[in-house]
Write a protein that holds these residues in place. Sequence first.
Motif, PDB file in Angstrom:
ATOM      1  N   ALA A  70     -35.905 117.650  50.428  1.00 57.02           N
ATOM      2  CA  ALA A  70     -37.090 118.390  49.982  1.00 57.02           C
ATOM      3  C   ALA A  70     -37.748 117.710  48.796  1.00 57.02           C
ATOM      4  CB  ALA A  70     -36.697 119.825  49.629  1.00 57.02           C
ATOM      5  N   LYS A  71     -36.959 117.146  47.907  1.00 55.85           N
ATOM      6  CA  LYS A  71     -37.502 116.541  46.681  1.00 55.85           C
ATOM      7  C   LYS A  71     -37.833 115.064  46.837  1.00 55.85           C
ATOM      8  CE  LYS A  71     -37.184 120.198  44.123  1.00 55.85           C
ATOM      9  NZ  LYS A  71     -38.336 120.869  43.611  1.00 55.85           N
ATOM     10  N   MET A  72     -37.064 114.337  47.639  1.00 58.31           N
ATOM     11  CA  MET A  72     -37.249 112.890  47.708  1.00 58.31           C
ATOM     12  C   MET A  72     -36.984 112.340  49.105  1.00 58.31           C
ATOM     13  SD  MET A  72     -34.428 112.238  44.668  1.00 58.31           S
ATOM     14  CE  MET A  72     -33.853 110.722  45.288  1.00 58.31           C
ATOM     15  N   GLY A  73     -37.609 112.951  50.106  1.00 60.24           N
ATOM     16  CA  GLY A  73     -37.395 112.554  51.489  1.00 60.24           C
ATOM     17  C   GLY A  73     -37.591 111.080  51.756  1.00 60.24           C
ATOM     18  N   GLY A  74     -38.638 110.481  51.199  1.00 61.39           N
ATOM     19  CA  GLY A  74     -38.916 109.067  51.422  1.00 61.39           C
ATOM     20  C   GLY A  74     -37.872 108.141  50.853  1.00 61.39           C
ATOM     21  N   PHE A  75     -37.136 108.604  49.862  1.00 61.06           N
ATOM     22  CA  PHE A  75     -36.123 107.763  49.235  1.00 61.06           C
ATOM     23  C   PHE A  75     -34.786 107.811  49.974  1.00 61.06           C
ATOM     24  CE2 PHE A  75     -39.131 108.546  45.807  1.00 61.06           C
ATOM     25  CZ  PHE A  75     -39.364 107.248  45.385  1.00 61.06           C
ATOM     26  N   LEU A  76     -34.689 108.629  51.001  1.00 55.69           N
ATOM     27  CA  LEU A  76     -33.465 108.701  51.791  1.00 55.69           C
ATOM     28  C   LEU A  76     -33.404 107.612  52.857  1.00 55.69           C
ATOM     29  CD1 LEU A  76     -33.020 112.535  52.392  1.00 55.69           C
ATOM     30  CD2 LEU A  76     -31.731 111.077  50.859  1.00 55.69           C
ATOM     31  N   SER A  77     -34.452 106.802  52.971  1.00 52.27           N
ATOM     32  CA  SER A  77     -34.534 105.842  54.072  1.00 52.27           C
ATOM     33  C   SER A  77     -33.306 104.940  54.211  1.00 52.27           C
ATOM     34  CB  SER A  77     -35.806 105.007  53.985  1.00 52.27           C
ATOM     35  OG  SER A  77     -35.833 104.242  52.820  1.00 52.27           O
ATOM     36  N   PRO A  78     -32.686 104.455  53.125  1.00 48.78           N
ATOM     37  CA  PRO A  78     -31.488 103.624  53.335  1.00 48.78           C
ATOM     38  C   PRO A  78     -30.322 104.411  53.941  1.00 48.78           C
ATOM     39  CG  PRO A  78     -32.307 103.357  51.089  1.00 48.78           C
ATOM     40  CD  PRO A  78     -33.064 104.496  51.716  1.00 48.78           C
ATOM     41  N   HIS A  79     -30.409 105.716  53.886  1.00 50.57           N
ATOM     42  CA  HIS A  79     -29.303 106.563  54.345  1.00 50.57           C
ATOM     43  C   HIS A  79     -29.648 107.369  55.592  1.00 50.57           C
ATOM     44  CE1 HIS A  79     -27.584 105.518  50.489  1.00 50.57           C
ATOM     45  NE2 HIS A  79     -28.710 105.917  49.931  1.00 50.57           N
ATOM     46  N   LEU A  80     -30.810 107.117  56.182  1.00 51.49           N
ATOM     47  CA  LEU A  80     -31.246 107.908  57.333  1.00 51.49           C
ATOM     48  C   LEU A  80     -30.283 107.810  58.516  1.00 51.49           C
ATOM     49  CD1 LEU A  80     -35.116 107.563  57.369  1.00 51.49           C
ATOM     50  CD2 LEU A  80     -33.753 109.609  56.925  1.00 51.49           C
ATOM     51  N   ALA A  81     -29.704 106.644  58.747  1.00 50.49           N
ATOM     52  CA  ALA A  81     -28.759 106.512  59.857  1.00 50.49           C
ATOM     53  C   ALA A  81     -27.562 107.439  59.656  1.00 50.49           C
ATOM     54  CB  ALA A  81     -28.301 105.067  60.000  1.00 50.49           C
ATOM     55  N   ASP A  82     -27.056 107.503  58.431  1.00 50.67           N
ATOM     56  CA  ASP A  82     -25.925 108.391  58.139  1.00 50.67           C
ATOM     57  C   ASP A  82     -26.328 109.852  58.234  1.00 50.67           C
ATOM     58  OD1 ASP A  82     -24.198 106.249  57.680  1.00 50.67           O
ATOM     59  OD2 ASP A  82     -24.655 106.190  55.539  1.00 50.67           O
ATOM     60  N   VAL A  83     -27.508 110.180  57.722  1.00 50.75           N
ATOM     61  CA  VAL A  83     -27.997 111.562  57.784  1.00 50.75           C
ATOM     62  C   VAL A  83     -28.167 111.986  59.239  1.00 50.75           C
ATOM     63  CG1 VAL A  83     -29.948 113.077  57.247  1.00 50.75           C
ATOM     64  CG2 VAL A  83     -29.075 111.520  55.503  1.00 50.75           C
ATOM     65  N   LEU A  84     -28.768 111.113  60.050  1.00 49.27           N
ATOM     66  CA  LEU A  84     -28.949 111.432  61.469  1.00 49.27           C
ATOM     67  C   LEU A  84     -27.619 111.551  62.197  1.00 49.27           C
ATOM     68  CD1 LEU A  84     -32.059 109.286  62.353  1.00 49.27           C
ATOM     69  CD2 LEU A  84     -31.891 111.772  62.377  1.00 49.27           C
ATOM     70  N   ALA A  85     -26.673 110.678  61.870  1.00 49.82           N
ATOM     71  CA  ALA A  85     -25.348 110.774  62.505  1.00 49.82           C
ATOM     72  C   ALA A  85     -24.717 112.134  62.212  1.00 49.82           C
ATOM     73  CB  ALA A  85     -24.450 109.643  62.020  1.00 49.82           C
ATOM     74  N   LEU A  86     -24.871 112.601  60.986  1.00 49.94           N
ATOM     75  CA  LEU A  86     -24.341 113.921  60.619  1.00 49.94           C
ATOM     76  C   LEU A  86     -25.078 115.026  61.360  1.00 49.94           C
ATOM     77  CD1 LEU A  86     -22.647 115.838  58.789  1.00 49.94           C
ATOM     78  CD2 LEU A  86     -24.506 115.660  57.133  1.00 49.94           C
ATOM     79  N   LEU A  87     -26.406 114.992  61.304  1.00 51.46           N
ATOM     80  CA  LEU A  87     -27.204 116.068  61.890  1.00 51.46           C
ATOM     81  C   LEU A  87     -27.127 116.108  63.410  1.00 51.46           C
ATOM     82  CD1 LEU A  87     -30.424 115.932  59.695  1.00 51.46           C
ATOM     83  CD2 LEU A  87     -28.409 117.411  59.436  1.00 51.46           C
ATOM     84  N   LEU A  88     -26.856 114.970  64.037  1.00 49.70           N
ATOM     85  CA  LEU A  88     -26.778 114.906  65.492  1.00 49.70           C
ATOM     86  C   LEU A  88     -25.341 114.930  65.999  1.00 49.70           C
ATOM     87  CD1 LEU A  88     -29.585 112.261  66.108  1.00 49.70           C
ATOM     88  CD2 LEU A  88     -29.732 114.767  66.297  1.00 49.70           C
ATOM     89  N   SER A  89     -24.400 115.197  65.109  1.00 48.63           N
ATOM     90  CA  SER A  89     -23.002 115.298  65.496  1.00 48.63           C
ATOM     91  C   SER A  89     -22.831 116.418  66.518  1.00 48.63           C
ATOM     92  CB  SER A  89     -22.160 115.595  64.257  1.00 48.63           C
ATOM     93  OG  SER A  89     -20.859 115.992  64.618  1.00 48.63           O
ATOM     94  N   PRO A  90     -22.087 116.165  67.589  1.00 45.69           N
ATOM     95  CA  PRO A  90     -21.896 117.212  68.603  1.00 45.69           C
ATOM     96  C   PRO A  90     -21.356 118.520  68.025  1.00 45.69           C
ATOM     97  CG  PRO A  90     -21.074 115.118  69.420  1.00 45.69           C
ATOM     98  CD  PRO A  90     -21.430 114.916  67.961  1.00 45.69           C
ATOM     99  N   SER A  91     -20.582 118.458  66.964  1.00 47.97           N
ATOM    100  CA  SER A  91     -20.032 119.690  66.389  1.00 47.97           C
ATOM    101  C   SER A  91     -21.096 120.502  65.651  1.00 47.97           C
ATOM    102  CB  SER A  91     -18.872 119.370  65.445  1.00 47.97           C
ATOM    103  OG  SER A  91     -19.308 118.586  64.362  1.00 47.97           O
ATOM    104  N   LEU A  92     -22.266 119.893  65.385  1.00 47.02           N
ATOM    105  CA  LEU A  92     -23.335 120.606  64.690  1.00 47.02           C
ATOM    106  C   LEU A  92     -24.548 120.872  65.582  1.00 47.02           C
ATOM    107  CD1 LEU A  92     -23.288 118.841  61.218  1.00 47.02           C
ATOM    108  CD2 LEU A  92     -22.391 121.094  61.826  1.00 47.02           C
ATOM    109  N   CYS A  93     -24.468 120.465  66.818  1.00 47.82           N
ATOM    110  CA  CYS A  93     -25.568 120.694  67.760  1.00 47.82           C
ATOM    111  C   CYS A  93     -25.171 121.770  68.748  1.00 47.82           C
ATOM    112  CB  CYS A  93     -25.897 119.415  68.522  1.00 47.82           C
ATOM    113  SG  CYS A  93     -26.626 118.140  67.504  1.00 47.82           S
ATOM    114  N   GLY A  94     -26.000 122.753  68.900  1.00 46.61           N
ATOM    115  CA  GLY A  94     -25.773 123.768  69.916  1.00 46.61           C
ATOM    116  C   GLY A  94     -24.539 124.611  69.704  1.00 46.61           C
ATOM    117  N   GLY A  95     -24.230 124.966  68.457  1.00 52.36           N
ATOM    118  CA  GLY A  95     -23.126 125.873  68.194  1.00 52.36           C
ATOM    119  C   GLY A  95     -21.765 125.288  68.464  1.00 52.36           C
ATOM    120  N   GLY A  96     -21.588 123.990  68.188  1.00 54.57           N
ATOM    121  CA  GLY A  96     -20.268 123.411  68.317  1.00 54.57           C
ATOM    122  C   GLY A  96     -20.161 122.341  69.378  1.00 54.57           C
ATOM    123  N   GLY A  97     -21.253 122.040  70.046  1.00 50.21           N
ATOM    124  CA  GLY A  97     -21.230 120.951  71.004  1.00 50.21           C
ATOM    125  C   GLY A  97     -20.510 121.331  72.283  1.00 50.21           C
TER     126      GLY A  97
END
Length: 124
Positions: free
Chosen positions: A33-60
């Motif tokens: 929320a505060k510094m979205g553009g500065f997360l770019s070096p970490h976007l792959a890690d953030v996406l890996a977390l957010l797209l983890s099967p355990s966090l998608c669709g109530g547990g994958g």
Amino acid sequence: KSSDETTVATTRDETETGAVLVACLRAVNALMAKMGGFLSPHLADVLALLLSPSLCGGGGVGGGGVGGDTTTGDGAMKSATTTAAEHAAALREALPRATPPRLLLAPLGDAMRLALGDEASGES
């Protein structure tokens, strides 16, 4: 240890893991929320977390994810998995608004190729 003691210890560990995961997701949300553009070096890690099967669709597929229960405002029990999945869903929705698209496209493409099992993860 008896099976009851093992069950209690496992439930406690899952609850603690779930609480840590929810706290991490909340921290990522605040950073985004505060510094979205500065997360770019970490976007792959953030996406890996957010797209983890355990966090998608109530547990994958087949459930999974972190366990434990928390109490909601109305007194109902809510699992840490559900809470973490809700935070991850909100972050997945907010990420494109908080991050410039030019920074998001390459890591998102890599994440999609990885999810589809494509061995060549965008290196051409």
